[in-house]
Design a protein around this motif. Structure first.
Motif, PDB file in Angstrom:
ATOM      1  N   VAL A 130      -7.720  -9.769   0.593  1.00  0.00           N
ATOM      2  CA  VAL A 130      -7.638  -8.391   0.087  1.00  0.00           C
ATOM      3  C   VAL A 130      -7.995  -7.444   1.235  1.00  0.00           C
ATOM      4  O   VAL A 130      -8.947  -7.699   1.971  1.00  0.00           O
ATOM      5  CB  VAL A 130      -8.640  -8.208  -1.081  1.00  0.00           C
ATOM      6  N   GLN A 131      -7.217  -6.372   1.385  1.00  0.00           N
ATOM      7  CA  GLN A 131      -7.510  -5.377   2.424  1.00  0.00           C
ATOM      8  C   GLN A 131      -7.689  -4.004   1.777  1.00  0.00           C
ATOM      9  O   GLN A 131      -7.174  -3.756   0.683  1.00  0.00           O
ATOM     10  CB  GLN A 131      -6.369  -5.350   3.448  1.00  0.00           C
ATOM     11  N   ASP A 132      -8.422  -3.105   2.458  1.00  0.00           N
ATOM     12  CA  ASP A 132      -8.674  -1.769   1.910  1.00  0.00           C
ATOM     13  C   ASP A 132      -7.404  -0.932   1.896  1.00  0.00           C
ATOM     14  O   ASP A 132      -6.490  -1.151   2.683  1.00  0.00           O
ATOM     15  CB  ASP A 132      -9.725  -1.050   2.763  1.00  0.00           C
ATOM     16  N   GLY A 133      -7.391   0.070   1.002  1.00  0.00           N
ATOM     17  CA  GLY A 133      -6.260   0.999   0.952  1.00  0.00           C
ATOM     18  C   GLY A 133      -5.940   1.359  -0.485  1.00  0.00           C
ATOM     19  O   GLY A 133      -6.590   0.890  -1.423  1.00  0.00           O
ATOM     20  N   ASP A 134      -4.917   2.215  -0.651  1.00  0.00           N
ATOM     21  CA  ASP A 134      -4.462   2.627  -1.980  1.00  0.00           C
ATOM     22  C   ASP A 134      -3.094   2.015  -2.253  1.00  0.00           C
ATOM     23  O   ASP A 134      -2.308   1.815  -1.333  1.00  0.00           O
ATOM     24  CB  ASP A 134      -4.365   4.155  -2.052  1.00  0.00           C
ATOM     25  N   PRO A 135      -2.793   1.768  -3.551  1.00  0.00           N
ATOM     26  CA  PRO A 135      -1.536   1.082  -3.871  1.00  0.00           C
ATOM     27  C   PRO A 135      -0.323   2.013  -3.886  1.00  0.00           C
ATOM     28  O   PRO A 135      -0.443   3.203  -4.192  1.00  0.00           O
ATOM     29  CB  PRO A 135      -1.796   0.568  -5.296  1.00  0.00           C
ATOM     30  N   LEU A 136       0.845   1.428  -3.604  1.00  0.00           N
ATOM     31  CA  LEU A 136       2.116   2.088  -3.901  1.00  0.00           C
ATOM     32  C   LEU A 136       2.381   1.878  -5.389  1.00  0.00           C
ATOM     33  O   LEU A 136       2.235   0.753  -5.893  1.00  0.00           O
ATOM     34  CB  LEU A 136       3.231   1.433  -3.070  1.00  0.00           C
ATOM     35  N   ASN A 168       0.844  -1.198   0.000  1.00  0.00           N
ATOM     36  CA  ASN A 168       0.000   0.000   0.000  1.00  0.00           C
ATOM     37  C   ASN A 168       0.883   1.254   0.000  1.00  0.00           C
ATOM     38  O   ASN A 168       2.114   1.158   0.107  1.00  0.00           O
ATOM     39  CB  ASN A 168      -0.997  -0.029   1.164  1.00  0.00           C
ATOM     40  N   ASP A 169       0.241   2.415  -0.156  1.00  0.00           N
ATOM     41  CA  ASP A 169       1.013   3.653  -0.355  1.00  0.00           C
ATOM     42  C   ASP A 169       1.755   4.147   0.888  1.00  0.00           C
ATOM     43  O   ASP A 169       2.476   5.140   0.820  1.00  0.00           O
ATOM     44  CB  ASP A 169       0.147   4.762  -0.974  1.00  0.00           C
ATOM     45  N   GLY A 229      -0.224 -20.242   6.346  1.00  0.00           N
ATOM     46  CA  GLY A 229       1.025 -20.937   6.711  1.00  0.00           C
ATOM     47  C   GLY A 229       2.288 -20.289   6.158  1.00  0.00           C
ATOM     48  O   GLY A 229       3.381 -20.834   6.335  1.00  0.00           O
ATOM     49  N   MET A 230       2.142 -19.123   5.501  1.00  0.00           N
ATOM     50  CA  MET A 230       3.336 -18.495   4.918  1.00  0.00           C
ATOM     51  C   MET A 230       3.544 -17.090   5.491  1.00  0.00           C
ATOM     52  O   MET A 230       2.580 -16.420   5.872  1.00  0.00           O
ATOM     53  CB  MET A 230       3.216 -18.438   3.387  1.00  0.00           C
ATOM     54  N   ASP A 231       4.801 -16.663   5.512  1.00  0.00           N
ATOM     55  CA  ASP A 231       5.148 -15.339   6.040  1.00  0.00           C
ATOM     56  C   ASP A 231       4.878 -14.290   4.975  1.00  0.00           C
ATOM     57  O   ASP A 231       5.353 -14.426   3.841  1.00  0.00           O
ATOM     58  CB  ASP A 231       6.624 -15.337   6.446  1.00  0.00           C
ATOM     59  N   VAL A 232       4.134 -13.268   5.355  1.00  0.00           N
ATOM     60  CA  VAL A 232       3.719 -12.227   4.399  1.00  0.00           C
ATOM     61  C   VAL A 232       3.901 -10.854   5.042  1.00  0.00           C
ATOM     62  O   VAL A 232       4.063 -10.743   6.261  1.00  0.00           O
ATOM     63  CB  VAL A 232       2.239 -12.419   3.969  1.00  0.00           C
ATOM     64  N   ILE A 233       3.830  -9.802   4.213  1.00  0.00           N
ATOM     65  CA  ILE A 233       3.944  -8.426   4.715  1.00  0.00           C
ATOM     66  C   ILE A 233       2.604  -8.008   5.341  1.00  0.00           C
ATOM     67  O   ILE A 233       1.551  -8.103   4.698  1.00  0.00           O
ATOM     68  CB  ILE A 233       4.326  -7.463   3.559  1.00  0.00           C
ATOM     69  N   LYS A 234       2.709  -7.532   6.599  1.00  0.00           N
ATOM     70  CA  LYS A 234       1.531  -7.052   7.347  1.00  0.00           C
ATOM     71  C   LYS A 234       0.884  -5.862   6.656  1.00  0.00           C
ATOM     72  O   LYS A 234       1.600  -5.004   6.136  1.00  0.00           O
ATOM     73  CB  LYS A 234       1.994  -6.574   8.716  1.00  0.00           C
ATOM     74  N   ASP A 235      -0.432  -5.767   6.705  1.00  0.00           N
ATOM     75  CA  ASP A 235      -1.199  -4.599   6.252  1.00  0.00           C
ATOM     76  C   ASP A 235      -1.068  -4.310   4.758  1.00  0.00           C
ATOM     77  O   ASP A 235      -1.422  -3.214   4.309  1.00  0.00           O
ATOM     78  CB  ASP A 235      -0.803  -3.320   7.023  1.00  0.00           C
ATOM     79  N   ALA A 236      -0.521  -5.256   3.974  1.00  0.00           N
ATOM     80  CA  ALA A 236      -0.439  -5.049   2.516  1.00  0.00           C
ATOM     81  C   ALA A 236      -1.858  -5.061   1.932  1.00  0.00           C
ATOM     82  O   ALA A 236      -2.803  -5.550   2.560  1.00  0.00           O
ATOM     83  CB  ALA A 236       0.408  -6.151   1.888  1.00  0.00           C
ATOM     84  N   LEU A 237      -2.010  -4.529   0.708  1.00  0.00           N
ATOM     85  CA  LEU A 237      -3.330  -4.504   0.058  1.00  0.00           C
ATOM     86  C   LEU A 237      -3.819  -5.917  -0.229  1.00  0.00           C
ATOM     87  O   LEU A 237      -5.007  -6.209  -0.134  1.00  0.00           O
ATOM     88  CB  LEU A 237      -3.247  -3.779  -1.289  1.00  0.00           C
ATOM     89  N   VAL A 238      -2.881  -6.773  -0.645  1.00  0.00           N
ATOM     90  CA  VAL A 238      -3.204  -8.174  -0.951  1.00  0.00           C
ATOM     91  C   VAL A 238      -2.054  -9.038  -0.443  1.00  0.00           C
ATOM     92  O   VAL A 238      -0.890  -8.660  -0.585  1.00  0.00           O
ATOM     93  CB  VAL A 238      -3.370  -8.385  -2.483  1.00  0.00           C
ATOM     94  N   ASN A 239      -2.411 -10.154   0.167  1.00  0.00           N
ATOM     95  CA  ASN A 239      -1.432 -11.225   0.428  1.00  0.00           C
ATOM     96  C   ASN A 239      -1.924 -12.447  -0.326  1.00  0.00           C
ATOM     97  O   ASN A 239      -3.117 -12.777  -0.266  1.00  0.00           O
ATOM     98  CB  ASN A 239      -1.377 -11.601   1.913  1.00  0.00           C
ATOM     99  N   MET A 240      -1.022 -13.104  -1.057  1.00  0.00           N
ATOM    100  CA  MET A 240      -1.410 -14.371  -1.708  1.00  0.00           C
ATOM    101  C   MET A 240      -0.300 -15.397  -1.530  1.00  0.00           C
ATOM    102  O   MET A 240       0.882 -15.033  -1.487  1.00  0.00           O
ATOM    103  CB  MET A 240      -1.760 -14.157  -3.187  1.00  0.00           C
ATOM    104  N   THR A 241      -0.713 -16.646  -1.413  1.00  0.00           N
ATOM    105  CA  THR A 241       0.262 -17.740  -1.309  1.00  0.00           C
ATOM    106  C   THR A 241       0.241 -18.516  -2.622  1.00  0.00           C
ATOM    107  O   THR A 241      -0.818 -18.677  -3.245  1.00  0.00           O
ATOM    108  CB  THR A 241      -0.070 -18.667  -0.123  1.00  0.00           C
TER     109      THR A 241
END
Ligand code: FAD
Ligand code: NAD
Length: 152
Positions: A135-141, A72-73, A99-111
């Protein structure tokens, strides 16, 4: 053709920014990537293009699994960090999704699970099936002309 001209031209194609994460031998590794493409709806496939010099290249061949987080931005600093542009070691507080490590608060996390890899010049294209996403709310970087932007 000059490399700089090629990069300048490719930089005119505005993209989002992702961080790819994977785990090998209990060690998590993250890397910033904007060469990310949605490939197929049925089955659900994406691809990422990873340079042969990147540590991530060998790690993906070894693990066969990775996650993609669309930033996100507010996450420009994380993009610079996972591109190796900030000269310090940080302790990153990853989130766990499917089960996978992902970036917190990103717009989308996918495995994803790697289905195929194709060496293309000095990169490898990893084509992978999306096993789960959220999918989470917010604007993209955004990345355009070699600089970060936002959509406002
Ligand atoms: P390194 O350079 O070793 O790691 C990156 C950084 O993340 C280091 O600082 C490392 O310490 C840190 N790090 C990694 N894992 C962890 C962890 N678990 N905890 C704490 N810190 C950690 N390259 C491509 O091949 N394809 C692309 O699509 C692509 N797109 C890019 C888009 C942008 C906007 C930018 C800025 C760069 C892009 N790059 C791309 C370049 C790529 O991000 C860098 O070359 C990167 O340094 C290569 O990563 P590496 O796997 O060699 O890891
Ligand atoms: P830049 O001007 O180098 O990048 C502009 C565009 O050029 C990128 O969006 C990408 O489409 C393309 N590009 C750049 N380097 C490439 C490479 N090695 N292989 C294929 N395409 C490439 O922007 P910048 O701010 O100078 O980039 C920061 C660093 O991140 C540079 O070292 C750059 O090489 C790297 N990067 C690599 C890729 C990639 O490997 N696909 C993509 C973006 C940035």
């Amino acid at each position: 053709m000059d490399d700089r001209l090629f990069r300048t031209a490719m930089g005119r194609f505005a993209t989002g920014v992702t961080v790819i994460t994977t785990k090998v031998n209990e060690t998590i590794h993250g890397m910033t990537a904007n060469a990310f493409v949605s490939v197929s709806l049925n089955p659900k496939l994406i691809l990422v293009s990873i340079g042969e010099q990147a540590q991530m290249n060998e790690l993906l061949k070894e693990s066969g699994h990775f996650a993609v987080s669309i930033l996100n931005d507010n996450q420009e600093d994380l993009s610079a960090y996972f591109a190796g542009q900030i000269n310090e070691e940080r302790k990153i507080d990853f989130d766990v999704f499917n089960g996978m490590d992902v970036i917190k608060d990103a717009l989308v996390n996918m495995t994803c699970t790697v289905q195929n890899s194709v060496v293309a010049g000095d990169h490898t294209l990893f084509i992978a099936e999306v096993t789960d996403l959220r999918v989470q709310d917010g604007d993209p970087l955004l990345f355009y002309g070699g600089a970060y932007r936002n959509i406002k």
